[in-house]
Motif scaffolding. Structure first.
Motif, PDB file in Angstrom:
ATOM      1  N   SER A  63       0.351   0.867  -9.668  1.00  0.00           N
ATOM      2  CA  SER A  63       1.176   2.023  -9.339  1.00  0.00           C
ATOM      3  C   SER A  63       0.578   2.750  -8.137  1.00  0.00           C
ATOM      4  O   SER A  63      -0.634   2.702  -7.897  1.00  0.00           O
ATOM      5  CB  SER A  63       1.256   2.980 -10.539  1.00  0.00           C
ATOM      6  OG  SER A  63       0.008   3.625 -10.720  1.00  0.00           O
ATOM      7  N   GLU A  65       0.303   5.900  -7.837  1.00  0.00           N
ATOM      8  CA  GLU A  65      -0.566   6.975  -8.332  1.00  0.00           C
ATOM      9  C   GLU A  65      -1.986   6.468  -8.567  1.00  0.00           C
ATOM     10  O   GLU A  65      -2.972   7.147  -8.240  1.00  0.00           O
ATOM     11  CB  GLU A  65      -0.019   7.570  -9.647  1.00  0.00           C
ATOM     12  CG  GLU A  65       1.325   8.243  -9.540  1.00  0.00           C
ATOM     13  CD  GLU A  65       2.491   7.251  -9.456  1.00  0.00           C
ATOM     14  OE1 GLU A  65       2.450   6.190 -10.118  1.00  0.00           O
ATOM     15  OE2 GLU A  65       3.437   7.543  -8.714  1.00  0.00           O
ATOM     16  N   GLU A  83      -0.805   5.858   3.265  1.00  0.00           N
ATOM     17  CA  GLU A  83       0.522   5.240   3.316  1.00  0.00           C
ATOM     18  C   GLU A  83       0.505   3.958   4.150  1.00  0.00           C
ATOM     19  O   GLU A  83       1.185   2.986   3.825  1.00  0.00           O
ATOM     20  CB  GLU A  83       1.555   6.224   3.862  1.00  0.00           C
ATOM     21  CG  GLU A  83       2.967   5.730   3.810  1.00  0.00           C
ATOM     22  CD  GLU A  83       3.442   5.293   2.422  1.00  0.00           C
ATOM     23  OE1 GLU A  83       4.195   4.298   2.355  1.00  0.00           O
ATOM     24  OE2 GLU A  83       3.055   5.911   1.406  1.00  0.00           O
ATOM     25  N   ARG A  90       3.273  -3.804  -0.038  1.00  0.00           N
ATOM     26  CA  ARG A  90       4.644  -3.752  -0.549  1.00  0.00           C
ATOM     27  C   ARG A  90       5.478  -4.864   0.059  1.00  0.00           C
ATOM     28  O   ARG A  90       5.344  -5.175   1.240  1.00  0.00           O
ATOM     29  CB  ARG A  90       5.302  -2.425  -0.168  1.00  0.00           C
ATOM     30  CG  ARG A  90       4.695  -1.226  -0.835  1.00  0.00           C
ATOM     31  CD  ARG A  90       5.467   0.015  -0.408  1.00  0.00           C
ATOM     32  NE  ARG A  90       4.899   1.195  -1.009  1.00  0.00           N
ATOM     33  CZ  ARG A  90       4.609   2.301  -0.331  1.00  0.00           C
ATOM     34  NH1 ARG A  90       4.859   2.387   0.961  1.00  0.00           N
ATOM     35  NH2 ARG A  90       4.096   3.328  -0.946  1.00  0.00           N
ATOM     36  N   ASP A  95       9.835   1.118   1.142  1.00  0.00           N
ATOM     37  CA  ASP A  95      10.091   1.642  -0.200  1.00  0.00           C
ATOM     38  C   ASP A  95       8.824   2.281  -0.764  1.00  0.00           C
ATOM     39  O   ASP A  95       7.961   1.624  -1.332  1.00  0.00           O
ATOM     40  CB  ASP A  95      10.576   0.519  -1.119  1.00  0.00           C
ATOM     41  CG  ASP A  95      10.926   1.006  -2.509  1.00  0.00           C
ATOM     42  OD1 ASP A  95      10.717   2.216  -2.809  1.00  0.00           O
ATOM     43  OD2 ASP A  95      11.402   0.183  -3.315  1.00  0.00           O
ATOM     44  N   ARG A  96       8.718   3.588  -0.622  1.00  0.00           N
ATOM     45  CA  ARG A  96       7.515   4.309  -1.050  1.00  0.00           C
ATOM     46  C   ARG A  96       7.337   4.339  -2.562  1.00  0.00           C
ATOM     47  O   ARG A  96       6.305   4.770  -3.057  1.00  0.00           O
ATOM     48  CB  ARG A  96       7.534   5.732  -0.491  1.00  0.00           C
ATOM     49  CG  ARG A  96       7.345   5.747   1.002  1.00  0.00           C
ATOM     50  CD  ARG A  96       7.444   7.154   1.553  1.00  0.00           C
ATOM     51  NE  ARG A  96       7.026   7.159   2.940  1.00  0.00           N
ATOM     52  CZ  ARG A  96       5.978   7.831   3.398  1.00  0.00           C
ATOM     53  NH1 ARG A  96       5.262   8.574   2.594  1.00  0.00           N
ATOM     54  NH2 ARG A  96       5.665   7.774   4.675  1.00  0.00           N
ATOM     55  N   ASN A  97       8.336   3.884  -3.303  1.00  0.00           N
ATOM     56  CA  ASN A  97       8.228   3.846  -4.765  1.00  0.00           C
ATOM     57  C   ASN A  97       7.851   2.464  -5.292  1.00  0.00           C
ATOM     58  O   ASN A  97       7.570   2.318  -6.476  1.00  0.00           O
ATOM     59  CB  ASN A  97       9.552   4.286  -5.403  1.00  0.00           C
ATOM     60  CG  ASN A  97       9.867   5.726  -5.068  1.00  0.00           C
ATOM     61  OD1 ASN A  97       9.006   6.594  -5.154  1.00  0.00           O
ATOM     62  ND2 ASN A  97      11.095   5.978  -4.636  1.00  0.00           N
ATOM     63  N   GLU A  98       7.861   1.473  -4.413  1.00  0.00           N
ATOM     64  CA  GLU A  98       7.531   0.116  -4.852  1.00  0.00           C
ATOM     65  C   GLU A  98       6.049   0.021  -5.215  1.00  0.00           C
ATOM     66  O   GLU A  98       5.191   0.569  -4.538  1.00  0.00           O
ATOM     67  CB  GLU A  98       7.844  -0.885  -3.727  1.00  0.00           C
ATOM     68  CG  GLU A  98       7.593  -2.329  -4.130  1.00  0.00           C
ATOM     69  CD  GLU A  98       7.883  -3.307  -3.002  1.00  0.00           C
ATOM     70  OE1 GLU A  98       7.145  -4.287  -2.881  1.00  0.00           O
ATOM     71  OE2 GLU A  98       8.849  -3.082  -2.239  1.00  0.00           O
ATOM     72  N   ARG A  99       5.774  -0.684  -6.300  1.00  0.00           N
ATOM     73  CA  ARG A  99       4.387  -0.880  -6.721  1.00  0.00           C
ATOM     74  C   ARG A  99       3.641  -1.732  -5.690  1.00  0.00           C
ATOM     75  O   ARG A  99       4.231  -2.504  -4.966  1.00  0.00           O
ATOM     76  CB  ARG A  99       4.345  -1.511  -8.106  1.00  0.00           C
ATOM     77  CG  ARG A  99       4.888  -0.532  -9.164  1.00  0.00           C
ATOM     78  CD  ARG A  99       5.168  -1.183 -10.495  1.00  0.00           C
ATOM     79  NE  ARG A  99       4.061  -1.908 -11.067  1.00  0.00           N
ATOM     80  CZ  ARG A  99       3.230  -1.445 -12.000  1.00  0.00           C
ATOM     81  NH1 ARG A  99       3.395  -0.233 -12.471  1.00  0.00           N
ATOM     82  NH2 ARG A  99       2.268  -2.193 -12.468  1.00  0.00           N
TER      83      ARG A  99
END
Length: 194
Positions: A63, A65, A83, A90, A95-99
């Motif tokens: 993740s 986080e 980032e 990724r 896609d900043r939410n991709e694991r």
């Protein structure tokens, strides 16, 4: 490094070891006074990645986080935004939410990428194509190597003699022949002793 060895090529066997990419970049930045991108380009040319995993579910993913918690201080020493490092892991960089995928980090930072058989090379090209959206599948830079063992150097002299005695000598020249049906004839005590 403590032994005075400075490898020019590093092999990542699966994505588990992909963080070595970041450490090699850090070392090049320090040793050669380079920026992140220059050091990354230099290191990538000496990285080889072999994937054994034929399904996306087999890749190590973390993740964002978790990576923020454990990598933020380390990445700060690289002089880049976290980032920038996250997008290297990724499939879809935007896609900043991709694991974060360790396999993708290894893929994006290697000059040579291998599957472990011809079929696995094809499967891997399909899997990693998602990380290269404008590249046709057949051009995804994954080649293949075939794992194998050289029986003459892998087996001891005593084991070779035992197999010769019970299977005949053909097993070594024709390893897929029907002689293996006789392997059950080897007495357990003799096999264990050998």
């Amino acid at each position: 490094r403590a032994l005075g060895i400075r490898p020019t090529v590093c092999h990542m066997n699966e994505g588990h070891s992909a963080f070595q990419v970041l450490e090699r970049i850090r070392q090049q930045m320090a040793d050669e006074n380079l920026g992140f991108e220059e050091a990354r380009e230099l290191c990538t040319s000496g990285n080889v990645f072999t994937t054994h995993t034929p399904v996306p579910a087999g890749f190590d993913v973390f993740s964002i986080e978790l990576l923020r918690k454990y990598l933020a201080v380390y990445v700060e020493a690289l002089g880049v935004d976290l980032e920038r490092v996250l997008e290297l892991g990724r499939f879809d960089r935007r896609d900043r939410n991709e694991r974060f995928s360790m396999a993708m980090l290894a893929f994006r930072n290697s000059a040579h990428i291998n599957g472990v058989s011809r079929l696995h090379g094809e499967v891997s090209r399909r899997l990693f194509r998602n990380g290269l959206p404008n590249v046709p599948e057949h051009e995804v830079p994954v080649t293949s190597v075939t794992n194998g063992a050289h029986a003459r150097s892998w087996l001891s002299y005593d084991m070779t003699r035992l197999l010769d005695r019970y299977l005949g000598t053909r097993w070594l020249k024709e390893p897929t022949g029907d002689q293996w049906q006789r392997v059950d004839k080897i007495p357990d005590e003799e096999l264990w002793r050998t």
